[in-house]
Design an enzyme around this catalytic site. Structure first.
Site, PDB file in Angstrom:
ATOM      1  N   ASP A  80       0.820  -1.211   0.000  1.00 19.90           N
ATOM      2  CA  ASP A  80       0.000   0.000   0.000  1.00 19.90           C
ATOM      3  C   ASP A  80       0.855   1.262   0.000  1.00 19.90           C
ATOM      4  O   ASP A  80       2.084   1.210   0.166  1.00 19.90           O
ATOM      5  CB  ASP A  80      -0.956  -0.010   1.206  1.00 19.90           C
ATOM      6  CG  ASP A  80      -0.266  -0.375   2.515  1.00 19.90           C
ATOM      7  OD1 ASP A  80       0.972  -0.301   2.578  1.00 19.90           O
ATOM      8  OD2 ASP A  80      -0.969  -0.737   3.479  1.00 19.90           O
ATOM      9  N   ASP A 151      -7.806  -1.856  13.758  1.00 18.11           N
ATOM     10  CA  ASP A 151      -9.167  -2.118  13.259  1.00 18.11           C
ATOM     11  C   ASP A 151      -9.217  -3.400  12.430  1.00 18.11           C
ATOM     12  O   ASP A 151     -10.220  -3.670  11.773  1.00 18.11           O
ATOM     13  CB  ASP A 151      -9.674  -0.926  12.441  1.00 18.11           C
ATOM     14  CG  ASP A 151      -8.818  -0.663  11.198  1.00 18.11           C
ATOM     15  OD1 ASP A 151      -7.829  -1.400  10.981  1.00 18.11           O
ATOM     16  OD2 ASP A 151      -9.144   0.266  10.448  1.00 18.11           O
ATOM     17  N   HIS A 153      -7.277  -4.160   9.859  1.00 15.71           N
ATOM     18  CA  HIS A 153      -6.908  -4.065   8.439  1.00 15.71           C
ATOM     19  C   HIS A 153      -5.633  -4.818   8.119  1.00 15.71           C
ATOM     20  O   HIS A 153      -4.738  -4.952   8.944  1.00 15.71           O
ATOM     21  CB  HIS A 153      -6.843  -2.609   7.951  1.00 15.71           C
ATOM     22  CG  HIS A 153      -5.680  -1.787   8.427  1.00 15.71           C
ATOM     23  ND1 HIS A 153      -5.775  -0.433   8.656  1.00 15.71           N
ATOM     24  CD2 HIS A 153      -4.397  -2.108   8.701  1.00 15.71           C
ATOM     25  CE1 HIS A 153      -4.597   0.043   9.028  1.00 15.71           C
ATOM     26  NE2 HIS A 153      -3.752  -0.964   9.073  1.00 15.71           N
ATOM     27  N   GLU A 158      -9.595  -1.597   5.064  1.00 20.96           N
ATOM     28  CA  GLU A 158     -10.280  -1.144   6.267  1.00 20.96           C
ATOM     29  C   GLU A 158     -11.592  -1.906   6.451  1.00 20.96           C
ATOM     30  O   GLU A 158     -12.046  -2.600   5.528  1.00 20.96           O
ATOM     31  CB  GLU A 158     -10.561   0.361   6.123  1.00 20.96           C
ATOM     32  CG  GLU A 158      -9.312   1.211   5.921  1.00 20.96           C
ATOM     33  CD  GLU A 158      -8.463   1.340   7.181  1.00 20.96           C
ATOM     34  OE1 GLU A 158      -8.447   0.408   8.012  1.00 20.96           O
ATOM     35  OE2 GLU A 158      -7.804   2.376   7.343  1.00 20.96           O
TER      36      GLU A 158
HETATM   37  C1  GLP Z   1      -0.361   0.616   8.544  1.00 25.71           C
HETATM   38  C2  GLP Z   1      -0.114  -0.151   7.224  1.00 25.71           C
HETATM   39  C3  GLP Z   1      -0.328  -1.612   7.408  1.00 25.71           C
HETATM   40  C4  GLP Z   1       0.309  -1.994   8.724  1.00 25.71           C
HETATM   41  C5  GLP Z   1      -0.512  -1.443   9.852  1.00 25.71           C
HETATM   42  C6  GLP Z   1       0.070  -1.627  11.230  1.00 25.71           C
HETATM   43  O1  GLP Z   1      -1.222   1.668   8.445  1.00 25.71           O
HETATM   44  N1  GLP Z   1      -0.823   0.287   6.078  1.00 25.71           N
HETATM   45  O2  GLP Z   1       0.191  -2.336   6.306  1.00 25.71           O
HETATM   46  O3  GLP Z   1       0.361  -3.378   8.846  1.00 25.71           O
HETATM   47  O4  GLP Z   1      -0.898  -0.119   9.604  1.00 25.71           O
HETATM   48  O5  GLP Z   1       1.078  -0.708  11.509  1.00 25.71           O
HETATM   49  P1  GLP Z   1       2.189  -0.973  12.600  1.00 25.71           P
HETATM   50  O6  GLP Z   1       3.014  -2.092  12.086  1.00 25.71           O
HETATM   51  O7  GLP Z   1       2.985   0.307  12.666  1.00 25.71           O
HETATM   52  O8  GLP Z   1       1.479  -1.295  13.856  1.00 25.71           O
END
Ligand code: GLP
Length: 271
Positions: A80, A151, A153, A158
């Site tokens: 992403d 959430d 995702h 989402e």
């Molecule tokens: C982000 C990314 C995800 C990631 C998630 C968790 O927004 N788009 O791919 O897995 O949120 O983030 P973190 O690893 O910093 O907890």
């Protein structure tokens, strides 16, 4: 690494800490890359950003520098990117990937793919279509690394993301934007949209490794593993994948383990 077994369709492995999990995941990636190289074939990796995979990238850089792990046969597709965002911005996932991995290993430039956050809205749909095409042309993703949002995702799929969703522009959830606020220096600076691989795109990977670290992920880990499967928590769809696995550290495992204990106790009461 202690297994919680294939509880509701997905093996959950509780690692002793983030570093142990990073070593195990990086070792699996190295095995894949070397096995493919031995057959003169490409290894196609699906990559994630955020804080979760940092240890894996650190370990891959170490394997490259200290143990000669060669990325010359590797092709990568990132999950992403925010939209809009300039690729040079300190908040872009392009910049993150350069700094954490690509500037330090030898993945060929033309085999690095990250959704573009700098295209005009009118160009985004064609770009997303071309991204899916590029994955197909590469022969599909061999191994997809995932984090998980609070959430539920995966990528930026989402709540509400359909099982058959593909790479597309999405609106970010309030939880996701709030979690990114510190990094951007304020909620108002967090982009409202992002381009993400879809749930169906992710599910086509031949192997999937989701990593969840920290107490703030404990509740979503529980929901992902034992909650109802559906688009309210995109990560639940991974339970329908035949080769998906979750690595969690002890703080992220607490709510799931509590639920398992409760279920055991109530099953015991009935017998
Ligand atoms: C982000 C990314 C995800 C990631 C998630 C968790 O927004 N788009 O791919 O897995 O949120 O983030 P973190 O690893 O910093 O907890």
């Amino acid at each position: 690494m202690s297994g919680v077994r294939r509880l509701e369709g997905i093996p959950v492995l509780v690692g002793s800490d983030a570093a142990a999990i990073a070593r195990e995941v990086a070792t699996r990636i190295a095995e894949l890359v070397r096995a493919r190289a031995a057959k003169c074939r490409r290894a196609v990796l699906g990559l994630a950003t955020g804080s979760t995979p940092l240890g894996v990238y650190r370990e891959l850089r170490r394997l490259h520098t200290d143990c000669g792990l060669d990325f010359g046969n590797v092709e990568t597709f990132n999950l992403d990117e925010y939209h809009p965002v300039d690729p040079a911005s300190e908040h872009s996932y392009h910049r993150y990937m350069r700094e954490k991995l690509f500037d330090h290993v030898d993945v060929p430039e033309d085999r690095i793919h990250i959704p573009r956050g700098d295209l005009a809205a009118a160009q985004v749909a064609a770009h997303c279509h071309a991204y899916e095409e590029a994955i197909r042309e590469a022969g599909g993703i061999d191994l997809q690394i995932l984090g998980i949002g609070r959430d539920g995702h995966i990528g930026f799929n989402e709540p509400g993301s359909a099982r058959d969703s593909r790479t597309r522009l999405v609106h970010l959830d309030a939880v996701t934007r709030a979690d990114a606020a510190d990094e951007f220096g304020g909620l108002e600076k967090v982009p409202r949209q992002a381009i993400t691989m879809g749930v169906a795109t992710i599910m086509e990977a031949r192997e999937i490794v989701l990593i969840a670290l920290g107490a703030h992920k404990a509740e979503v880990v529980r929901r992902a593993v034992v909650g109802p499967v559906g688009s309210a928590v995109a990560a639940t769809f991974l339970r329908e994948h035949s080769a998906a696995v979750m690595y969690v550290d002890p703080p992220a495992a607490t709510e799931l383990l509590r639920e398992i204990r409760t279920r055991r106790d109530s099953a015991g009461d009935r017998s």
